[in-house]
Design a protein around this motif. Structure first.
Motif, PDB file in Angstrom:
ATOM      1  N   ILE A   1      -6.640  -3.942   0.680  1.00  0.00           N
ATOM      2  CA  ILE A   1      -5.481  -3.063   0.516  1.00  0.00           C
ATOM      3  C   ILE A   1      -4.651  -3.472  -0.690  1.00  0.00           C
ATOM      4  CG2 ILE A   1      -3.317  -2.294   1.588  1.00  0.00           C
ATOM      5  CD1 ILE A   1      -4.799  -2.579   4.315  1.00  0.00           C
ATOM      6  N   GLU A   2      -4.525  -4.765  -0.924  1.00  0.00           N
ATOM      7  CA  GLU A   2      -3.807  -5.247  -2.111  1.00  0.00           C
ATOM      8  C   GLU A   2      -4.473  -4.747  -3.386  1.00  0.00           C
ATOM      9  OE1 GLU A   2      -3.862  -9.468  -1.580  1.00  0.00           O
ATOM     10  OE2 GLU A   2      -1.971  -9.497  -0.458  1.00  0.00           O
ATOM     11  N   ASN A   3      -5.804  -4.783  -3.424  1.00  0.00           N
ATOM     12  CA  ASN A   3      -6.539  -4.300  -4.600  1.00  0.00           C
ATOM     13  C   ASN A   3      -6.391  -2.781  -4.769  1.00  0.00           C
ATOM     14  OD1 ASN A   3      -7.458  -6.870  -5.243  1.00  0.00           O
ATOM     15  ND2 ASN A   3      -9.339  -6.661  -4.053  1.00  0.00           N
ATOM     16  N   ILE A   4      -6.368  -2.070  -3.644  1.00  0.00           N
ATOM     17  CA  ILE A   4      -6.171  -0.620  -3.694  1.00  0.00           C
ATOM     18  C   ILE A   4      -4.778  -0.296  -4.205  1.00  0.00           C
ATOM     19  CG2 ILE A   4      -5.903   1.445  -2.231  1.00  0.00           C
ATOM     20  CD1 ILE A   4      -8.100   0.143  -0.409  1.00  0.00           C
ATOM     21  N   TYR A   5      -3.804  -1.073  -3.756  1.00  0.00           N
ATOM     22  CA  TYR A   5      -2.403  -0.814  -4.086  1.00  0.00           C
ATOM     23  C   TYR A   5      -2.073  -1.125  -5.550  1.00  0.00           C
ATOM     24  CZ  TYR A   5       2.699  -1.346  -4.038  1.00  0.00           C
ATOM     25  OH  TYR A   5       4.035  -1.254  -4.324  1.00  0.00           O
ATOM     26  N   LEU A   6      -2.780  -2.066  -6.148  1.00  0.00           N
ATOM     27  CA  LEU A   6      -2.457  -2.560  -7.486  1.00  0.00           C
ATOM     28  C   LEU A   6      -2.290  -1.450  -8.532  1.00  0.00           C
ATOM     29  CD1 LEU A   6      -1.896  -5.294  -8.769  1.00  0.00           C
ATOM     30  CD2 LEU A   6      -4.297  -5.418  -9.438  1.00  0.00           C
TER      31      LEU A   6
ATOM     32  N   SER B   1       3.652   0.682  -9.316  1.00  0.00           N
ATOM     33  CA  SER B   1       4.958   1.141  -9.796  1.00  0.00           C
ATOM     34  C   SER B   1       5.255   2.587  -9.381  1.00  0.00           C
ATOM     35  CB  SER B   1       5.025   1.018 -11.326  1.00  0.00           C
ATOM     36  OG  SER B   1       4.010   1.809 -11.925  1.00  0.00           O
ATOM     37  N   LYS B   2       4.466   3.127  -8.449  1.00  0.00           N
ATOM     38  CA  LYS B   2       4.594   4.533  -8.085  1.00  0.00           C
ATOM     39  C   LYS B   2       4.967   4.697  -6.618  1.00  0.00           C
ATOM     40  CE  LYS B   2       0.947   5.580 -11.442  1.00  0.00           C
ATOM     41  NZ  LYS B   2      -0.456   5.998 -11.603  1.00  0.00           N
TER      42      LYS B   2
ATOM     43  N   SER C   1       0.608  11.233  11.848  1.00  0.00           N
ATOM     44  CA  SER C   1       1.743  10.784  11.036  1.00  0.00           C
ATOM     45  C   SER C   1       1.446  10.779   9.544  1.00  0.00           C
ATOM     46  CB  SER C   1       2.165   9.377  11.458  1.00  0.00           C
ATOM     47  OG  SER C   1       2.715   9.386  12.751  1.00  0.00           O
ATOM     48  N   SER C   2       2.489  11.078   8.767  1.00  0.00           N
ATOM     49  CA  SER C   2       2.474  10.936   7.311  1.00  0.00           C
ATOM     50  C   SER C   2       3.757  10.237   6.892  1.00  0.00           C
ATOM     51  CB  SER C   2       2.398  12.304   6.619  1.00  0.00           C
ATOM     52  OG  SER C   2       1.141  12.905   6.807  1.00  0.00           O
ATOM     53  N   PHE C   3       3.662   9.403   5.867  1.00  0.00           N
ATOM     54  CA  PHE C   3       4.829   8.677   5.381  1.00  0.00           C
ATOM     55  C   PHE C   3       4.942   8.887   3.874  1.00  0.00           C
ATOM     56  CE2 PHE C   3       3.229   6.703   9.186  1.00  0.00           C
ATOM     57  CZ  PHE C   3       4.366   6.606   9.971  1.00  0.00           C
ATOM     58  N   LEU C   4       6.104   9.331   3.435  1.00  0.00           N
ATOM     59  CA  LEU C   4       6.308   9.696   2.042  1.00  0.00           C
ATOM     60  C   LEU C   4       7.243   8.719   1.338  1.00  0.00           C
ATOM     61  CD1 LEU C   4       6.778  13.552   2.514  1.00  0.00           C
ATOM     62  CD2 LEU C   4       4.653  12.248   2.297  1.00  0.00           C
ATOM     63  N   PHE C   5       7.104   8.664   0.018  1.00  0.00           N
ATOM     64  CA  PHE C   5       7.943   7.811  -0.821  1.00  0.00           C
ATOM     65  C   PHE C   5       7.849   6.342  -0.406  1.00  0.00           C
ATOM     66  CE2 PHE C   5       9.882  12.055  -0.632  1.00  0.00           C
ATOM     67  CZ  PHE C   5       9.807  12.409  -1.970  1.00  0.00           C
ATOM     68  N   VAL C   6       6.624   5.891  -0.149  1.00  0.00           N
ATOM     69  CA  VAL C   6       6.365   4.495   0.209  1.00  0.00           C
ATOM     70  C   VAL C   6       6.238   3.700  -1.095  1.00  0.00           C
ATOM     71  CG1 VAL C   6       4.843   2.927   1.447  1.00  0.00           C
ATOM     72  CG2 VAL C   6       5.167   5.264   2.286  1.00  0.00           C
ATOM     73  N   GLU C   7       7.015   2.643  -1.264  1.00  0.00           N
ATOM     74  CA  GLU C   7       7.132   2.027  -2.590  1.00  0.00           C
ATOM     75  C   GLU C   7       6.820   0.537  -2.657  1.00  0.00           C
ATOM     76  OE1 GLU C   7      11.076   3.136  -3.831  1.00  0.00           O
ATOM     77  OE2 GLU C   7      10.364   5.036  -4.675  1.00  0.00           O
ATOM     78  N   THR C   8       6.465  -0.111  -1.558  1.00  0.00           N
ATOM     79  CA  THR C   8       6.116  -1.525  -1.607  1.00  0.00           C
ATOM     80  C   THR C   8       4.828  -1.758  -0.827  1.00  0.00           C
ATOM     81  OG1 THR C   8       7.314  -2.165   0.407  1.00  0.00           O
ATOM     82  CG2 THR C   8       8.567  -2.134  -1.679  1.00  0.00           C
ATOM     83  N   LEU C   9       4.155  -2.866  -1.111  1.00  0.00           N
ATOM     84  CA  LEU C   9       2.920  -3.196  -0.410  1.00  0.00           C
ATOM     85  C   LEU C   9       3.171  -3.372   1.085  1.00  0.00           C
ATOM     86  CD1 LEU C   9      -0.073  -3.968  -0.357  1.00  0.00           C
ATOM     87  CD2 LEU C   9       0.595  -6.311  -0.947  1.00  0.00           C
TER      88      LEU C   9
ATOM     89  N   VAL D   1      -7.242   6.993   6.532  1.00  0.00           N
ATOM     90  CA  VAL D   1      -5.887   7.032   5.980  1.00  0.00           C
ATOM     91  C   VAL D   1      -5.957   7.346   4.490  1.00  0.00           C
ATOM     92  CG1 VAL D   1      -3.752   5.757   5.541  1.00  0.00           C
ATOM     93  CG2 VAL D   1      -5.006   5.388   7.674  1.00  0.00           C
ATOM     94  N   VAL D   2      -5.198   8.350   4.072  1.00  0.00           N
ATOM     95  CA  VAL D   2      -5.104   8.727   2.658  1.00  0.00           C
ATOM     96  C   VAL D   2      -3.921   7.995   2.025  1.00  0.00           C
ATOM     97  CG1 VAL D   2      -4.639  10.602   1.038  1.00  0.00           C
ATOM     98  CG2 VAL D   2      -6.082  11.014   3.047  1.00  0.00           C
ATOM     99  N   ILE D   3      -4.156   7.393   0.867  1.00  0.00           N
ATOM    100  CA  ILE D   3      -3.081   6.824   0.060  1.00  0.00           C
ATOM    101  C   ILE D   3      -3.082   7.600  -1.253  1.00  0.00           C
ATOM    102  CG2 ILE D   3      -2.219   4.767  -1.124  1.00  0.00           C
ATOM    103  CD1 ILE D   3      -3.642   3.090   1.000  1.00  0.00           C
ATOM    104  N   GLN D   4      -1.966   8.234  -1.565  1.00  0.00           N
ATOM    105  CA  GLN D   4      -1.933   9.132  -2.721  1.00  0.00           C
ATOM    106  C   GLN D   4      -0.616   9.005  -3.487  1.00  0.00           C
ATOM    107  OE1 GLN D   4      -2.221  13.339  -1.840  1.00  0.00           O
ATOM    108  NE2 GLN D   4      -3.140  13.785  -3.826  1.00  0.00           N
ATOM    109  N   GLU D   5      -0.732   9.082  -4.798  1.00  0.00           N
ATOM    110  CA  GLU D   5       0.453   9.072  -5.648  1.00  0.00           C
ATOM    111  C   GLU D   5       1.290  10.318  -5.383  1.00  0.00           C
ATOM    112  OE1 GLU D   5       1.592   9.436 -10.416  1.00  0.00           O
ATOM    113  OE2 GLU D   5      -0.497   9.168  -9.788  1.00  0.00           O
TER     114      GLU D   5
END
Length: 228
Positions: free
Chosen positions: A93-98, A102-103, A126-134, A171-175
């Protein structure tokens, strides 16, 4: 552990991305401009459960007919949220997040049996928006996993005679994009079930978070119908 992205094979994406994730894959393959995304397949959750020894506990909770859907959902959410992310998954997950560091991100559930031809889980996961930290990304991922066993999902599954054990959840992680408004397109007219028309909700001025709430529709601009 393999994730799903625009470079994945069509077979792998269709099998493991879930409803939302697979649609993102298809849009991207069509050359449509889609904000960057990646999908964690259900194997991430399966590994999380296995490493923390909670797989059988979840199965026992959902299989006990004396437990109410509400109590099951509460107990499973507490169980999942109390466990640490295993080292291997945390590193992945850390590698995915890298690249997204900054987004602002959207972290969204994508069930493998959602929105099929006969059943729809729209609005139940559930969906979570404007997530900004690891840390928040990890927390949101776990909440997405737990939402597969939410009271609403369990009741829906029971009412439609769908299995309530061994639920597959991606789980989708999207900018996220800095949008001023959001909109919805229905591929048929949902009011009179006319399959020959497309209904467009034009420029909803409400925030994205309330897009599917009644207030969003009250604040929307004029409906327009467009012939195919």
């Amino acid at each position: 552990m393999l994730t799903i992205n625009k470079k994945s094979t069509a077979h792998y994406a269709k099998k493991y991305a879930g409803g939302k994730g697979h649609n993102l894959y298809l849009l991207t393959k069509l050359g449509i401009k889609v904000p960057e995304w990646v999908v964690l397949p259900p194997m991430f959750f399966e590994e999380f459960c296995l490493a923390n020894g909670i797989e059988q506990k979840i199965e026992t909770l959902v299989s006990n007919e004396h437990n109410s859907p509400k109590s099951i959902a509460t107990d499973i959410e507490k169980l999942i949220m109390a466990k640490e992310m295993p080292a291997e998954l945390l590193k992945a997950i850390e590698n995915i997040y890298l690249p997204f560091k900054s987004k602002a991100l959207a972290v969204r559930s994508s069930a493998l049996d959602e929105d099929g031809g006969q059943f729809s889980f729209a609005g139940q996961l559930s969906s979570f928006l404007f997530v900004e930290t690891l840390d928040k990304v990890i927390e949101s991922i776990k909440m997405c996993w737990a939402s597969a066993y939410s009271e609403r999902c369990l009741v829906y599954r029971i009412e439609n005679q769908l299995k309530v054990t061994d639920i597959k959840i991606s789980v989708v992680i999207q900018e996220m994009v800095p949008s001023q408004s959001s909109g919805v397109v229905f591929t048929c007219d949902p009011v009179n079930q006319d399959m020959d028309k497309i209904m467009k909700m034009k420029k909803l001025v409400s925030k994205t978070k309330s897009l599917f709430k009644m207030q969003a529709f009250k604040d929307s601009k004029k409906l327009s119908l467009v012939m195919n």
